[in-house]
Design a protein around this motif. Sequence first.
Motif, PDB file in Angstrom:
ATOM      1  N   GLY A 225      44.324  46.234  28.254  1.00 13.38           N
ATOM      2  CA  GLY A 225      43.571  46.690  27.096  1.00 13.38           C
ATOM      3  C   GLY A 225      44.002  48.070  26.667  1.00 13.38           C
ATOM      4  O   GLY A 225      45.147  48.478  26.860  1.00 13.38           O
ATOM      5  N   THR A 226      43.069  48.811  26.089  1.00 15.39           N
ATOM      6  CA  THR A 226      43.354  50.129  25.532  1.00 15.39           C
ATOM      7  C   THR A 226      42.869  51.220  26.469  1.00 15.39           C
ATOM      8  O   THR A 226      41.738  51.167  26.968  1.00 15.39           O
ATOM      9  CB  THR A 226      42.660  50.295  24.165  1.00 15.39           C
ATOM     10  OG1 THR A 226      43.092  49.238  23.307  1.00 15.39           O
ATOM     11  CG2 THR A 226      43.007  51.636  23.536  1.00 15.39           C
ATOM     12  N   GLU A 227      43.711  52.209  26.714  1.00 10.42           N
ATOM     13  CA  GLU A 227      43.319  53.322  27.572  1.00 10.42           C
ATOM     14  C   GLU A 227      42.078  54.006  27.017  1.00 10.42           C
ATOM     15  O   GLU A 227      41.977  54.288  25.822  1.00 10.42           O
ATOM     16  CB  GLU A 227      44.460  54.336  27.691  1.00 10.42           C
ATOM     17  CG  GLU A 227      44.109  55.510  28.602  1.00 10.42           C
ATOM     18  CD  GLU A 227      45.250  56.507  28.759  1.00 10.42           C
ATOM     19  OE1 GLU A 227      44.990  57.714  28.647  1.00 10.42           O
ATOM     20  OE2 GLU A 227      46.399  56.055  28.988  1.00 10.42           O
ATOM     21  N   GLY A 228      41.128  54.276  27.890  1.00 14.04           N
ATOM     22  CA  GLY A 228      39.908  54.972  27.497  1.00 14.04           C
ATOM     23  C   GLY A 228      38.793  54.070  27.016  1.00 14.04           C
ATOM     24  O   GLY A 228      37.663  54.528  26.833  1.00 14.04           O
ATOM     25  N   GLU A 229      39.061  52.785  26.812  1.00 18.12           N
ATOM     26  CA  GLU A 229      38.040  51.860  26.319  1.00 18.12           C
ATOM     27  C   GLU A 229      37.596  50.874  27.409  1.00 18.12           C
ATOM     28  O   GLU A 229      37.042  49.822  27.128  1.00 18.12           O
ATOM     29  CB  GLU A 229      38.549  51.107  25.095  1.00 18.12           C
ATOM     30  CG  GLU A 229      38.812  52.021  23.901  1.00 18.12           C
ATOM     31  CD  GLU A 229      39.207  51.262  22.656  1.00 18.12           C
ATOM     32  OE1 GLU A 229      39.168  50.007  22.688  1.00 18.12           O
ATOM     33  OE2 GLU A 229      39.559  51.910  21.658  1.00 18.12           O
ATOM     34  N   GLY A 230      37.848  51.252  28.640  1.00 12.42           N
ATOM     35  CA  GLY A 230      37.555  50.355  29.749  1.00 12.42           C
ATOM     36  C   GLY A 230      36.089  50.020  29.913  1.00 12.42           C
ATOM     37  O   GLY A 230      35.757  48.916  30.362  1.00 12.42           O
ATOM     38  N   LEU A 231      35.191  50.952  29.566  1.00 16.99           N
ATOM     39  CA  LEU A 231      33.762  50.685  29.749  1.00 16.99           C
ATOM     40  C   LEU A 231      33.318  49.514  28.886  1.00 16.99           C
ATOM     41  O   LEU A 231      32.643  48.595  29.361  1.00 16.99           O
ATOM     42  CB  LEU A 231      32.938  51.930  29.421  1.00 16.99           C
ATOM     43  CG  LEU A 231      31.430  51.806  29.680  1.00 16.99           C
ATOM     44  CD1 LEU A 231      31.153  51.578  31.166  1.00 16.99           C
ATOM     45  CD2 LEU A 231      30.695  53.053  29.198  1.00 16.99           C
ATOM     46  N   THR A 232      33.721  49.530  27.618  1.00 15.74           N
ATOM     47  CA  THR A 232      33.386  48.412  26.729  1.00 15.74           C
ATOM     48  C   THR A 232      34.001  47.124  27.224  1.00 15.74           C
ATOM     49  O   THR A 232      33.367  46.061  27.223  1.00 15.74           O
ATOM     50  CB  THR A 232      33.878  48.708  25.303  1.00 15.74           C
ATOM     51  OG1 THR A 232      33.220  49.881  24.819  1.00 15.74           O
ATOM     52  CG2 THR A 232      33.574  47.549  24.370  1.00 15.74           C
TER      53      THR A 232
END
Length: 383
Positions: A225-232
């Motif tokens: 996925g996208t770095e920094g958007e792991g929580l979502t």
Amino acid sequence: MLVDTQEQADLRAAVRTLARSYGHEYYLEASRSGRKMDELWHDLGKYGFLGVHLPVEYGGGGAGITELAIVCEELAAAGTPSLLIIVSAAICSELIGRYGTAEQKSAWVPRLAAGEAKMAFSITEPDAGLNTLAMTTTAVRDGDDYVVNGRKYYASGVDEADAVVVVVRTGADEHTGRARLSLLLVDPDAPGLERQQIPTEVVSTEKQFSLFFDNVRVPADRLLGTEGEGLTQVFNGLNPERILAAALENGIATYALDKASRYAVERKVWGVPIGQHQGIAHPLAKAKIEVELARLMTSQAAALHDAGLDAGAAANMAKYAAAEAALGALDQAMQTHGGNGLATEYGLATLWGITRLQRTAPVSREMIFNYVAQRMLSLPRSY
């Protein structure tokens, strides 16, 4: 009572037949000897059950979490519950299918669907627990790699996984200071990564591990996925986890009640079957009602997820209801058996640990209460 479509009924019957051909004695022998249920896993992949929810173009069945929940439930109902199907087939497959690159999907999804590969998932940390944003395991970009340092624990099945989806901290929001999380596909045998088994009293083929990361280098193309958007991304993967956990509990409850009802008919005291007495019949009837209600909630959560709707509340409530119902059903089944309820040969007490675990993991009932209170009752946030 749940009403399956014809396709779902056929799937349920096929999984039931396969799982019962192995049965609880197979599960117990594998768990006690320390080996894995590789034969069963292979057959699940061979007949398309592990990938029933995955895209057809990647070797899957093109169905949904509803169908995977049927697979999970029937495995448990045969006395062969699998935590790995929750972790590998639900969480990890779902995350890769939704957020993976074309290369990652091609590399992993067909193998996961066929039962040729397994994945583990690691998010929990000793000092963070369910406070995910407090995690301290970091991944720092260094050229073509991420360098990971930190510690995780209670990661299931790492010893049989081909990769571990690890949630790491890759930065912080410049305005709020909240952690920015990311997902990495980590080789379980990567240099600098050590694992230590956590001894537990749970009878299960999947073992629990602490993971220690000491400058573990992970290629940047292993970012999911996208770095920094792991929580979502993680939250989108955890709804299937809760739904599958509920399905597992529903299956164990069904297994326990089936055993209890047969025993209550066959066992006679004072010349009549013990099931003729209301002291036995009514508690079992109560347990059956509660299990069927949990199954309905699980079905609703799965249907919402498959429809692309917000399944958060339903998944949490299903997981809570199923854990409570399963504990009640298993306890009453053991009580119905009297002293035999604790005998290994009757196959009930051997499932107590994995059943009780679901009240605590993958999310505790107290956190589910917090979710419902805040999101559904509009009460003030308590944590």
